[in-house]
Design a protein around this motif. Structure first.
Motif, PDB file in Angstrom:
ATOM      1  N   LEU A  50      17.414  22.984  35.609  1.00 33.23           N
ATOM      2  CA  LEU A  50      18.246  21.707  36.381  1.00 33.23           C
ATOM      3  C   LEU A  50      19.345  21.748  37.081  1.00 33.23           C
ATOM      4  O   LEU A  50      20.201  21.392  37.385  1.00 33.23           O
ATOM      5  N   ALA A  51      19.482  23.257  36.613  1.00 35.02           N
ATOM      6  CA  ALA A  51      20.717  23.682  37.552  1.00 35.02           C
ATOM      7  C   ALA A  51      21.127  23.032  39.367  1.00 35.02           C
ATOM      8  O   ALA A  51      20.090  22.635  39.724  1.00 35.02           O
ATOM      9  N   PRO A  52      22.541  22.798  39.501  1.00 36.46           N
ATOM     10  CA  PRO A  52      22.570  22.717  41.062  1.00 36.46           C
ATOM     11  C   PRO A  52      21.532  23.386  41.820  1.00 36.46           C
ATOM     12  O   PRO A  52      21.534  24.633  42.284  1.00 36.46           O
ATOM     13  N   ARG A  53      20.894  22.456  43.631  1.00 34.07           N
ATOM     14  CA  ARG A  53      20.359  23.399  43.910  1.00 34.07           C
ATOM     15  C   ARG A  53      20.286  24.564  45.518  1.00 34.07           C
ATOM     16  O   ARG A  53      21.674  23.733  45.620  1.00 34.07           O
ATOM     17  N   GLY A  54      19.898  25.089  45.565  1.00 32.76           N
ATOM     18  CA  GLY A  54      20.521  25.313  46.860  1.00 32.76           C
ATOM     19  C   GLY A  54      20.240  24.746  48.353  1.00 32.76           C
ATOM     20  O   GLY A  54      19.546  24.442  48.064  1.00 32.76           O
ATOM     21  N   ASP A  55      20.773  25.752  48.434  1.00 31.08           N
ATOM     22  CA  ASP A  55      21.254  24.260  50.624  1.00 31.08           C
ATOM     23  C   ASP A  55      20.583  26.194  51.461  1.00 31.08           C
ATOM     24  O   ASP A  55      20.748  25.655  52.792  1.00 31.08           O
ATOM     25  N   GLY A  56      20.200  26.637  51.113  1.00 33.93           N
ATOM     26  CA  GLY A  56      19.644  27.844  51.611  1.00 33.93           C
ATOM     27  C   GLY A  56      19.783  29.199  52.234  1.00 33.93           C
ATOM     28  O   GLY A  56      19.591  29.739  52.966  1.00 33.93           O
ATOM     29  N   HIS A  57      21.843  28.987  51.763  1.00 33.07           N
ATOM     30  CA  HIS A  57      22.212  30.208  52.749  1.00 33.07           C
ATOM     31  C   HIS A  57      22.167  31.224  51.716  1.00 33.07           C
ATOM     32  O   HIS A  57      21.255  31.302  50.774  1.00 33.07           O
ATOM     33  N   GLY A  58      22.558  32.431  52.488  1.00 34.13           N
ATOM     34  CA  GLY A  58      22.463  33.999  52.154  1.00 34.13           C
ATOM     35  C   GLY A  58      22.807  34.411  50.554  1.00 34.13           C
ATOM     36  O   GLY A  58      23.983  33.791  51.175  1.00 34.13           O
ATOM     37  N   VAL A  59      22.814  34.841  50.178  1.00 32.10           N
ATOM     38  CA  VAL A  59      22.848  35.883  48.987  1.00 32.10           C
ATOM     39  C   VAL A  59      22.487  37.378  48.840  1.00 32.10           C
ATOM     40  O   VAL A  59      21.392  37.488  48.711  1.00 32.10           O
ATOM     41  N   LEU A  60      23.498  38.151  48.575  1.00 25.09           N
ATOM     42  CA  LEU A  60      23.090  39.594  48.591  1.00 25.09           C
ATOM     43  C   LEU A  60      23.900  39.827  47.485  1.00 25.09           C
ATOM     44  O   LEU A  60      24.680  39.311  46.680  1.00 25.09           O
ATOM     45  N   VAL A  61      23.113  40.158  46.598  1.00 25.34           N
ATOM     46  CA  VAL A  61      23.362  40.675  45.205  1.00 25.34           C
ATOM     47  C   VAL A  61      22.643  42.263  44.735  1.00 25.34           C
ATOM     48  O   VAL A  61      22.741  43.271  44.903  1.00 25.34           O
ATOM     49  N   LEU A  62      24.290  42.302  44.876  1.00 27.11           N
ATOM     50  CA  LEU A  62      24.691  43.921  43.927  1.00 27.11           C
ATOM     51  C   LEU A  62      24.984  44.487  42.990  1.00 27.11           C
ATOM     52  O   LEU A  62      25.233  43.836  41.817  1.00 27.11           O
TER      53      LEU A  62
END
Length: 266
Positions: A50-62
């Motif tokens: 139920l968390a807020p949905r994403g807008d499609g932008h890129g996410v880089l995870v380190l």
């Protein structure tokens, strides 16, 4: 991008930086507490969805020190299901700021930002969060926001981290003359940032993972082990909430009433 500070002048007060790391009992129980958070994921799945949905932008995870993209798989999968274009760092195990890391991370960031056509958010766990902040400092036009998880960017004494020995053992691999000074690492960045920390962190002192709050920078406490950040349901919800904030804005984090107990002080 990462430097362990030499002992310096200590602060005073309830949030003063200690001269030693977390208690041994927290350090030794890290693996068990991290696994406990992973085991809680199936039960948390209904409300995490139920968390807020994403807008499609890129996410880089380190990933953190000595970890690889495998460690961030749960987090990346969750963000992908929310609608983000999520990517790992694709550099194998994180052995510290090697020449390869310092050369390839900016290219990865630029390539993702150019392909998507807008700035990228960066989420970094422990040492990965310090990389994230330095990327944002050097390439702020390509970075939308930064979220760090247990990242000791404000370290004032190497004894504040139980990972100091592991970091130094790989020091011969680190890029000579290219690592910023401790003062540079601790300086605020120019994009919105959220520092996620835990007083139950058994690897690094929580005081080394926060900074003075401003309209752009906030600190949010959760209750998990250092090894549990990437699978802690409260942390995952928090990351989803922060990533959903409009670009360039940093509204204060306000969890839903039903989840407030997961965030001390909220």
């Amino acid at each position: 991008m990462y430097l362990i500070r030499e002992p310096g002048v200590q602060q005073h007060g309830p949030n003063a930086s200690p001269t030693s790391g977390p208690p041994t009992r927290l350090f030794l129980s890290e693996p068990f507490r991290g696994l406990a958070r992973l085991a809680a994921m199936p039960m948390a799945a209904p409300w995490l969805s139920l968390a807020p949905r994403g807008d499609g932008h890129g996410v880089l995870v380190l990933p953190g020190l000595l970890a690889s993209d495998t460690s961030t798989g749960v987090l990346r999968g969750y963000l992908r299901r929310l609608g983000y274009d999520t990517h790992g760092w694709n550099l194998g195990r994180n052995l510290g700021p090697t020449d390869q890391v310092l050369d390839e991370l900016p290219r990865e960031l630029s390539g993702l930002a150019e392909r998507i056509g807008r700035p990228v958010s960066i989420v970094g766990w422990s040492l990965g969060g310090i990389y994230a902040r330095e990327l944002a400092r050097q390439h702020h036009g390509q970075v939308r926001r930064v979220i760090t998880m247990g990242s000791p960017f404000a370290l004032t004494d190497p004894r504040q981290s139980h990972a100091d020995g592991a970091y130094r053992r790989h020091g011969h691999r680190h890029a000579a003359g290219r690592v910023p000074t401790p003062e540079q690492v601790a300086r605020p960045i120019e994009v919105p940032s959220t520092a996620v920390y835990s007083r139950r962190d058994g690897v690094v002192s929580w005081q080394a993972c926060i900074e003075p709050e401003t309209t752009l920078h906030e600190n949010v406490e959760v209750r998990c082990a250092h090894l549990g950040f990437g699978v802690d349901p409260a942390t995952l919800w928090l990351i989803a909430d922060r990533l959903a904030a409009p670009a360039g804005q940093q509204p204060g984090f306000r969890p839903p009433p039903a989840l407030r107990s997961l965030y001390p002080g909220r």
